[in-house]
Enzyme design. Sequence first.
Site, PDB file in Angstrom:
ATOM      1  N   GLU A 287       0.854  -1.185   0.000  1.00  0.00           N
ATOM      2  CA  GLU A 287       0.000   0.000   0.000  1.00  0.00           C
ATOM      3  C   GLU A 287       0.886   1.230   0.000  1.00  0.00           C
ATOM      4  OE1 GLU A 287      -3.718   2.304   2.143  1.00  0.00           O
ATOM      5  OE2 GLU A 287      -3.149   0.305   2.845  1.00  0.00           O
TER       6      GLU A 287
ATOM      7  N   GLU B 266       4.923   4.633   4.027  1.00  0.00           N
ATOM      8  CA  GLU B 266       4.394   5.930   4.467  1.00  0.00           C
ATOM      9  C   GLU B 266       5.542   6.767   5.018  1.00  0.00           C
ATOM     10  OE1 GLU B 266       2.656   8.927   4.797  1.00  0.00           O
ATOM     11  OE2 GLU B 266       1.027   7.482   4.518  1.00  0.00           O
TER      12      GLU B 266
ATOM     13  N   ASP C  15      10.297   7.465   1.439  1.00  0.00           N
ATOM     14  CA  ASP C  15       9.714   7.955   0.194  1.00  0.00           C
ATOM     15  C   ASP C  15       9.463   6.777  -0.754  1.00  0.00           C
ATOM     16  OD1 ASP C  15       9.075   9.207  -2.180  1.00  0.00           O
ATOM     17  OD2 ASP C  15      10.861  10.478  -2.246  1.00  0.00           O
TER      18      ASP C  15
ATOM     19  N   ASP D 234      -2.288  12.299  -2.586  1.00  0.00           N
ATOM     20  CA  ASP D 234      -2.371  13.764  -2.537  1.00  0.00           C
ATOM     21  C   ASP D 234      -2.607  14.295  -3.946  1.00  0.00           C
ATOM     22  OD1 ASP D 234      -2.002  16.518  -2.214  1.00  0.00           O
ATOM     23  OD2 ASP D 234      -0.480  16.242  -0.665  1.00  0.00           O
TER      24      ASP D 234
ATOM     25  N   LYS E  55      -3.547  22.604  -6.884  1.00  0.00           N
ATOM     26  CA  LYS E  55      -3.123  23.804  -7.600  1.00  0.00           C
ATOM     27  C   LYS E  55      -2.308  23.423  -8.825  1.00  0.00           C
ATOM     28  CE  LYS E  55      -3.102  26.768  -3.504  1.00  0.00           C
ATOM     29  NZ  LYS E  55      -2.306  27.650  -2.620  1.00  0.00           N
TER      30      LYS E  55
ATOM     31  N   THR F 255     -12.675   4.893   4.590  1.00  0.00           N
ATOM     32  CA  THR F 255     -11.672   5.574   5.404  1.00  0.00           C
ATOM     33  C   THR F 255     -12.064   7.023   5.657  1.00  0.00           C
ATOM     34  OG1 THR F 255     -10.415   6.309   3.471  1.00  0.00           O
ATOM     35  CG2 THR F 255      -9.868   4.128   4.371  1.00  0.00           C
TER      36      THR F 255
ATOM     37  N   PHE G  36     -10.547   9.606   4.555  1.00  0.00           N
ATOM     38  CA  PHE G  36     -10.466  10.365   3.306  1.00  0.00           C
ATOM     39  C   PHE G  36     -11.748  10.192   2.488  1.00  0.00           C
ATOM     40  CE2 PHE G  36      -5.954   9.859   4.335  1.00  0.00           C
ATOM     41  CZ  PHE G  36      -5.517  11.155   4.169  1.00  0.00           C
TER      42      PHE G  36
END
Length: 220
Positions: free
Chosen positions: A53, A78, A105, A128, A132, A199, A201
Amino acid sequence: MNQTVKSFVRREGQVTRGQRRAIEELRRFIIPSVDQKVIEFTRYFGEKQVIVEIGFGMGKATYQIAHDNPDKGYLGIEVYTAGVGKLLLAIEEHALENIYIIQDDVAVVMPSMIPDASLAGIHCFYPDPWPKKRHHKRRLLQPAFIHQIVQKLQKDGYLYIVTDWEEYAHEIMQALSKEELLYNVYDGYATPQEWRPVTRFHEKANDAGRSSWEMFFRRY
């Protein structure tokens, strides 16, 4: 993928005392990434199929899926300490033995530590979106990165992605559809997989009036 452009902003966040205690006491569930050696999955998971994941957040879906599928192994990647601590607490509470964590990372971990053609699946839930336009270069799921992680899948291994940003979903879908190593299991966007838990999110997206866009592809 351009390694000089981070797809995240490293921040500590609010780490609770319990999360710090879990990180200190449950380090056996954390695979070190300092030397970036290729992982021998049998050392951690035995003969279990392994699913990665990417960016598990606070780990709610991760531990629930692992709890429901003890015959499979799960590796969560993570960067955020609070999320790592939270997932470790869940591992402890539910006495799970089929989850391990790498805190680093993913753009570094996947090419250097994950063997080619080794994974039964890859999950990436609500990455994420960097909404923008000037930040779109930070988006993780770009063609080069997708091609890189797909090579880590076994034949017929799956890539399951969910996002609540429609424009990002279309961008990801276009990249997936052009990837020669993948085929779409569905005719377009996927239906929600019953085994994926709801979840925070997902709930936040619903509260904001945004739909979730799901993509489920397999490797040839």
